[in-house]
Every structure is written in C-alpha cells, then in structure tokens.
Design a protein around this motif. Structure first.
Motif, mmCIF file in Angstrom:
data_model
loop_
_atom_site.group_PDB
_atom_site.id
_atom_site.type_symbol
_atom_site.label_atom_id
_atom_site.label_comp_id
_atom_site.label_asym_id
_atom_site.label_seq_id
_atom_site.Cartn_x
_atom_site.Cartn_y
_atom_site.Cartn_z
ATOM 1 N N LEU A 170 52.785 41.669 46.219
ATOM 2 C CA LEU A 170 53.343 40.859 45.178
ATOM 3 C C LEU A 170 54.512 41.606 44.474
ATOM 4 O O LEU A 170 54.540 42.981 44.127
ATOM 5 N N THR A 178 45.359 45.385 34.961
ATOM 6 C CA THR A 178 44.605 44.631 36.312
ATOM 7 C C THR A 178 44.099 45.851 37.223
ATOM 8 O O THR A 178 43.070 45.517 37.636
ATOM 9 N N LEU A 197 46.197 44.921 49.135
ATOM 10 C CA LEU A 197 47.077 44.409 48.130
ATOM 11 C C LEU A 197 48.038 45.723 47.810
ATOM 12 O O LEU A 197 47.692 46.768 47.535
ATOM 13 N N ILE A 209 51.077 46.279 44.906
ATOM 14 C CA ILE A 209 51.779 45.550 43.825
ATOM 15 C C ILE A 209 53.299 46.276 43.621
ATOM 16 O O ILE A 209 53.067 47.458 43.793
ATOM 17 N N TRP A 261 44.915 35.049 34.945
ATOM 18 C CA TRP A 261 45.475 35.827 35.809
ATOM 19 C C TRP A 261 44.589 36.514 36.932
ATOM 20 O O TRP A 261 45.143 36.565 38.130
ATOM 21 N N LEU A 288 44.957 35.870 41.037
ATOM 22 C CA LEU A 288 45.169 37.146 41.857
ATOM 23 C C LEU A 288 44.089 37.014 42.959
ATOM 24 O O LEU A 288 44.133 37.139 44.333
ATOM 25 N N HIS A 313 44.562 34.338 45.341
ATOM 26 C CA HIS A 313 45.515 34.839 46.443
ATOM 27 C C HIS A 313 45.038 35.816 47.525
ATOM 28 O O HIS A 313 45.334 35.770 48.416
ATOM 29 N N ARG A 314 44.030 36.613 47.086
ATOM 30 C CA ARG A 314 43.661 37.678 47.878
ATOM 31 C C ARG A 314 42.752 36.929 48.682
ATOM 32 O O ARG A 314 42.691 37.198 50.069
#
Ligand SMILES: Nc1nc2c(ncn2[C@@H]2O[C@H](COP(=O)(O)OP(=O)(O)O)[C@@H](O)[C@H]2O)c(=O)[nH]1
Ligand SMILES: [Mg+2]
Length: 220
Positions: free
Chosen positions: A33, A50, A113, A115, A206, A210, A213-214
């Motif tokens: 992302l 996060t 993931l 970021i 939020w 996330l 999407h994960r």
C-alpha cells in the motif's frame, strides 16, 4: 532533449521497474500500500497507530520516504516491526528504483504486508507507480474541502481516501460532506473512511478496510 520526452522516458523506466516489483509482490502474496498526502496530514501518526494494534507476529514492514530526515522511521520503528527510511535528498516523490533498492536485504517471502509512506506531496508521487496494490490518499480537515478538485490526479488514482483529523471538525470551517462530494466528483467509486489518528475515532473502519484487503490476498 526537451522536458516532456525526458519526463516520458523517466516514467516509462519507472513503470518497467514497478511492473517487476508488482510481479514480485504477487509471487510472494505481499499486499503493498502506497500512502500519499500533503505534509502533515497524519500519515506517520496513522501508521504508528496501525502498527501498534498488530499482533507482534504480524509479517509487516514499512518503507518511509522523506526529503531529508529519518524522524518518521524512528517514530514507526517503535512498534517493533522492520522499518527503513528512504531519504530522497530533495526529490518530491519515491520512485520504483528506490523501492527496489531498499528491498534488497528484505526477504519478501517473510512478509504479508508492505506499507509505503510516500514523501509529503499531493502531486509528484501520483505519477510514480511503485508496484503497489493500492494508493491511499489522506486528506486532513485542516486542508480545505476543495483539495480533490485542485489535485484531481491522486483522488482519481487512490482506492481509498482517509479523511483524517476529524477531532478538529468543531474548530475548523470544513464541510466533510462537500469534501466527500468533491472526491466522488473526481472518482465516483473512491472509498472513504473518516478517522482521527489522534483520538482513535474511526480507526476501526480503517482497520476493517485493511483487514478485508489482507484477507483478499491469495493464501500462501
Ligand atoms: N488533531 C489531530 N492531529 C493529528 C492527527 N493526525 C496527526 N496529527 C498531528 O499532525 C501532525 C503531523 O502528523 P504526521 O503524522 O507527522 O503527518 P505526515 O507528515 O503526513 O506524516 C503531528 O503533529 C500529528 O500529531 C489527527 O487525527 N488529529
Ligand atoms: Mg510522515
């Protein structure tokens, strides 16, 4: 060579490297992302919050871009996950080559993931594909609800708009409904969540985004 062909050449070279990165992320099922906003809208604080809520065994890493300092990397590293600073020495955006270079000693097979906090700027980062799955634009309520109209490029490309600093709504003349309308006039399908990274309001939405999407990433 005049400026336009040179810029085209730079961008097509960037797209080539970004396509390779995208293949590598897909091969290892890494959700990547790319966070884009103007300076000070709250990218780093939102990312700190996060990272803090992830279980300690979460396979997440962060690349954070800055013109000059490593302040953000130091803030983000406190959560205990791998973080690397990319100092651009004046460049107003990250490019795919910088991502490739900073991934060299990280094993993508050990990540789920990735970021990326881009350099604070609503214009330059928009043109540079980093191989990400999605761009996320953060707009804070102190910036004015007209920003989607003034900087349509990023609002057209972002999958999600995070409207941050909603704790300040009582103190600033910001019309959140108009901001949402403006963003949707640029891209009708843009997803929007409203947060305060400071108070924690809306962060669950939020985190939910996330999480979805994960989970949508193919299982290893
Ligand atoms: N009131 C308020 N301040 C915030 C919020 N998110 C970030 N900030 C503050 O805004 C400033 C810039 O935040 P930072 O995370 O460094 O933004 P970045 O430049 O986009 O990474 C800092 O002083 C943060 O504490 C928020 O939701 N509400
Ligand atoms: Mg930052």
């Amino acid at each position: 060579m005049n400026r336009v062909p040179l810029e085209k050449k730079v961008l097509s070279e960037n797209d080539r490297i970004a396509a390779e990165l995208r293949d590598r992320f897909a091969k290892h099922n890494v959700l990547t992302l790319n966070f884009i906003s103007s300076p000070g809208s709250g990218k780093t604080l939102l990312l700190e919050k996060t990272l803090e809520q992830f279980p300690k065994d979460t396979r997440v890493a962060v690349l954070t871009g800055d013109l000059q300092t490593d302040n953000d990397a130091r803030r983000l590293a406190r959560a205990g996950f791998p973080v690397k600073q990319i100092t651009t020495a004046g460049a107003c955006h990250l490019d795919a080559r910088m991502i490739e270079n900073h991934l060299k000693d990280w094993d993508l097979a050990s990540l789920d993931l990735l970021i990326i906090e881009n350099v604070g700027n609503l214009v330059c980062p928009t043109s540079y594909d980093l191989g990400e799955e999605a761009k996320i634009v953060i707009l804070s309520v102190t910036e004015g609800e007209d920003k989607p109209l003034k900087y349509p490029g990023i609002f057209r490309k972002a999958r999600l708009m995070i409207l941050n600093k909603i704790d300040l709504l009582p103190y600033v003349p910001f019309d959140a409904e108009l901001a949402r309308q403006n963003a949707r006039s640029i891209q009708p399908g843009i997803e929007i969540v409203e947060t305060s990274a400071l108070s924690g309001a809306g962060l669950d939405k939020w985190f939910g985004w996330l999480d979805r999407h994960r989970k949508a990433m193919p299982a290893r």
